[in-house]
Structures are given as structure tokens and as C-alpha cells.
Design an enzyme around this catalytic site. Structure first.
Site, short mmCIF file in Angstrom:
data_model
loop_
_atom_site.label_atom_id
_atom_site.label_comp_id
_atom_site.label_asym_id
_atom_site.label_seq_id
_atom_site.Cartn_x
_atom_site.Cartn_y
_atom_site.Cartn_z
N TYR A 192 -4.74 4.41 -11.74
CA TYR A 192 -5.76 5.45 -11.73
C TYR A 192 -5.60 6.38 -12.93
O TYR A 192 -4.52 6.51 -13.50
CB TYR A 192 -5.66 6.29 -10.45
CG TYR A 192 -6.07 5.57 -9.20
CD1 TYR A 192 -7.42 5.36 -8.91
CD2 TYR A 192 -5.12 5.09 -8.30
CE1 TYR A 192 -7.80 4.70 -7.74
CE2 TYR A 192 -5.49 4.43 -7.14
CZ TYR A 192 -6.83 4.25 -6.87
OH TYR A 192 -7.20 3.59 -5.73
N GLN B 122 -1.48 -7.33 -4.61
CA GLN B 122 -2.81 -7.55 -5.21
C GLN B 122 -3.74 -8.31 -4.28
O GLN B 122 -4.95 -8.04 -4.24
CB GLN B 122 -2.65 -8.31 -6.53
CG GLN B 122 -2.14 -7.44 -7.67
CD GLN B 122 -2.00 -8.21 -8.97
OE1 GLN B 122 -2.10 -9.43 -9.00
NE2 GLN B 122 -1.76 -7.49 -10.04
N ARG C 6 -0.66 -0.15 -5.27
CA ARG C 6 -1.12 -1.00 -6.36
C ARG C 6 0.07 -1.59 -7.11
O ARG C 6 0.40 -1.19 -8.22
CB ARG C 6 -2.07 -0.23 -7.26
CG ARG C 6 -3.41 -0.02 -6.57
CD ARG C 6 -4.52 0.37 -7.49
NE ARG C 6 -5.81 -0.07 -6.96
CZ ARG C 6 -6.96 0.20 -7.52
NH1 ARG C 6 -7.01 0.89 -8.64
NH2 ARG C 6 -8.08 -0.24 -7.00
#
Length: 370
Positions: A226, A125, A120
Site C-alpha cells: 500500500y 497470495q 500481503r
């Protein structure tokens, strides 16, 4: 390169590569094979793929001839023997969960690229399958909730009186959560959202939601967006604060996941007992155990008058757009891997290194090795 697209097993309805991607890939010199009927569940006919430049073949032929094989769902164990050394496999494999499968695939000599392991980072992306599919899940979760809620979402002024708007709580303000907030607001609900990451407060409020903040959360900027494990003291405060929001909500949508671990229980049965009769919980973490106590994966159950919908596979309910988005993510990864129809397997590249799980007979994915 020879690319092979396989048909997904039921109930998966998506397809790995859209005809638009096939057209681009064949135009750049690649050969694309597709299993007969692979796109039918996504409303894409074999004829459409033929027109895009693909060749339609039986499954066994695709498995034998293709150098790169694409199937979103992990292949059946009986087919691993058909994967000869040197082939490249692409799908969503959850390597930190399916550890035994990773060992098996390493033993076959195939190079596995798990699309859910895309790092990420900003450069990746356009390849981020989890974000793309979370967009679909967040949107569809609200529609499911609205369809099952025995009342309106928006405030209505009628001749029979005023109908108050539904109250929606979204737990987890990642991509799925933010899409759920936006969709619930569009439908006219009053929306609150909770996340252990204080940094998402501004995003929640920009979409019209109220951020439920519990002081003392630990946030790790290196966790790829996350949530991370919190202290016992924080969890206690979190539970008390969440309970107040949960029991006054008509709809609760949960999206909280920690990579490689069982989903945290955020809604206990005691909380469910205090919720309004007829309220709806949509648990998007169902496949990892669920955020709601009593959630059953791929099932809708009633617990003390509360409808609990456990579904982590919502992208499959919108296969046309979900397939197009997934395909675009794969296509963008292939731009990095294929240079003038030749494989560019540069393990110095963070994206390639972070997405490749097995290679040359061994597991090479660092988080799994640790």
C-alpha cells in the site's frame, strides 16, 4: 465442520463459496449448508449447489446450524444475537474502519475472519481477496470509462480522417491500477500512470504505460504493497505534477487508498474545471471518501462537464467470475484452517493471526489494538 453460506443483501450479487469449492469441501468430510437462492444473483442455482453436495435451507436454519458462516457483506445488526459463542464468521469487514462493529462482534463470542485483512505476504497470495477483487475493479473501471467517454479509445484511420487515441491517466499502480493500465492499452488508449511508490515504475512500463514520477516519495516496504502518508512538501509537488497530466487526459482512473484512513484527495475541483469537456473520472476509492473532490459513492455525477463515476463495488457487476475468484481465496484459507475436517486455529501462523479479528470474546487483531 458444518459450513453455512448466506445470501448477500442487495445490491451485492456475489456469493461466498462457488459450487466448485463446495464439491471439494464436502468431499473432504465437511457438511455445507446454503441459504435458499444465495447463488441466484451470481447465476448459480440451488440445483447446482445440491449437485455439488450442499444442503439448501432457510436462512435461520443456516445461522443456527452452521459452525462456520460465510457472507461477504457484514451481517445485519439484528442477526448478531443469533451468533452463539464459538461460531466462526467470514466476510469483508474493514476492521480498521468499523471499530464499533468489531467490539460488538467480540462481545458475541464469535471468531471473525475478515478476508480483507489477509496479510500481503507471498504465502497468502492465493487467499488475497483484495487483489482478486481489485483485478475485477481495474478491468471494469476502464470499460465504464469507455462507455461514458464521448469519443473512441483507440486511434482510428478512417475515410473521414484520423481519430487520435484517448489519453488515460491511472492514479495508483496497485493491482486495480495495473489491471486498468493493461485494459486501457488493449483498447488502444495512450496510458500514463502515477504512484507514490517508485518501485512500481517497471511494472507500469512493462504494460505499455508511461510512469509519471514525482521525486522524493517515501516508500514503506512493510506496508503490504500500500501507499503510505507523504510529507506536505511532497504532496505539493505531487499536486503540481498530477495537474499537468490530469488536464490533458480524457479519462482519469483513481485507485489510491491508505488502510484505515480517508482516501487522499488527488483531483481538486480546480483541476476538474481545467479538464477537457466530456472527460471521465472513475473513482475506485469512492467508498472511503474518494480521490476526486465531489465524488459521490455509488453515483455518477457531472461536475463542470466532467463525468465523475464513484464506484467501489465494481466486483458486484461481474458476479460470475468475481464469485469464483473470491470463493477460491476462501477455499485456500480453509485449507490452512481445516485439517481432515478439524479446525486448526494456530495463532503462530502469520496468516491466521493477521486475518482473525475477534476470538474468544476479545479483539485480537493487532493493528486495531494499536
Amino acid at each position: 465442520m458444518i459450513l453455512g453460506i448466506l445470501k448477500e443483501p442487495s445490491p451485492e450479487t456475489r456469493v461466498s463459496l462457488h459450487p466448485e469449492a463446495v464439491k471439494v469441501l464436502t468431499a473432504s468430510g465437511n457438511k455445507v449448508l446454503i441459504e435458499k437462492g444465495a447463488g441466484e444473483s451470481s447465476f448459480l442455482s440451488d440445483t447446482t449447489y445440491l449437485e455439488a453436495g450442499a444442503e439448501v435451507k432457510e436462512r435461520i436454519a443456516v445461522l443456527k446450524e452452521a459452525e462456520m458462516i460465510f457472507q461477504i457483506t457484514p451481517m445485519d445488526a439484528s442477526e448478531h444475537a443469533l451468533l452463539s459463542k464459538g461460531k466462526y464468521l467470514f466476510g469483508v469487514y474493514q476492521p480498521l474502519v468499523a471499530k464499533d462493529l468489531m467490539k460488538t462482534l467480540a462481545g458475541t463470542g464469535v471468531s471473525l475472519f475478515s478476508m480483507d485483512s489477509i496479510p500481503r505476504i507471498s504465502r497468502a497470495q492465493s487467499m488475497d481477496v483484495l487483489s482478486s477483487m481489485s483485478t475485477v475493479s481495474g478491468y471494469k473501471a476502464v470499460l465504464l470509462a469507455a462507455a461514458n467517454l464521448p469519443r473512441f479509445f483507440p486511434m482510428l484511420m478512417t475515410a473521414a480522417g484520423t481519430i487520435a487515441p484517448a489519453k488515460v491517466l491511472v492514479i495508483g499502480a496497485g493491482v486495480a491500477g495495473l489491471q486498468a493500465i493493461a485494459t486501457a492499452k488493449r483498447l488502444g488508449a495512450v496510458v500514463e500512470a502515477f504512484d507514490t511508490r517508485p518501485s512500481v515504475k517497471e511494472q507500469v512500463e512493462s504494460l505499455g504505460g508511461k510512469f509519471v514520477e514525482v521525486p522524493g516519495a517515501v516508500e514503506d516496504t512493510g506496508a503490504g504493497g500500500y501507499a503510505v502518508e507523504q510529507s506536505a512538501e511532497y504532496k505539493q509537488k505531487q499536486s503540481e505534477m498530477l495537474e499537468k497530466s490530469i488536464i490533458k487526459s480524457d479519462v482519469v482512473i483513481t485507485t489510491a487508498l491508505i488502510p484505515g484512513r480517508k482516501a487522499p484527495i488527488l483531483i481538486t475541483k480546480a483541476m476538474l474545471e481545467k479538464m477537457k469537456s466530456g472527460a471521465v473520472v472513475v473513482d475506485l476509492a469512492a467508498a472511503n471518501g474518494g480521490n476526486c473532490e465531489g465524488t459521490q459513492n455509488n453515483e455518477t455525477v457531472s461536475i463542470d462537464g466532467i463525468t465523475v463515476i464513484g464506484n467501489s463495488a465494481l466486483p458486484s457487476t461481474m458476479p460470475q467470475d468475481a464469485s469464483k475468484m473470491y470463493s477460491k481465496n476462501v477455499q485456500n484459507l480453509l485449507k490452512l484452517l481445516l485439517k481432515e475436517d478439524q479446525l486448526n486455529l494456530n495463532f503462530e501462523d502469520a496468516i491466521i493471526k493477521g486475518t482473525c479479528i475477534t476470538h474468544d470474546g476479545a479483539i485480537v487483531y493487532e493493528p486495531l489494538l494499536k
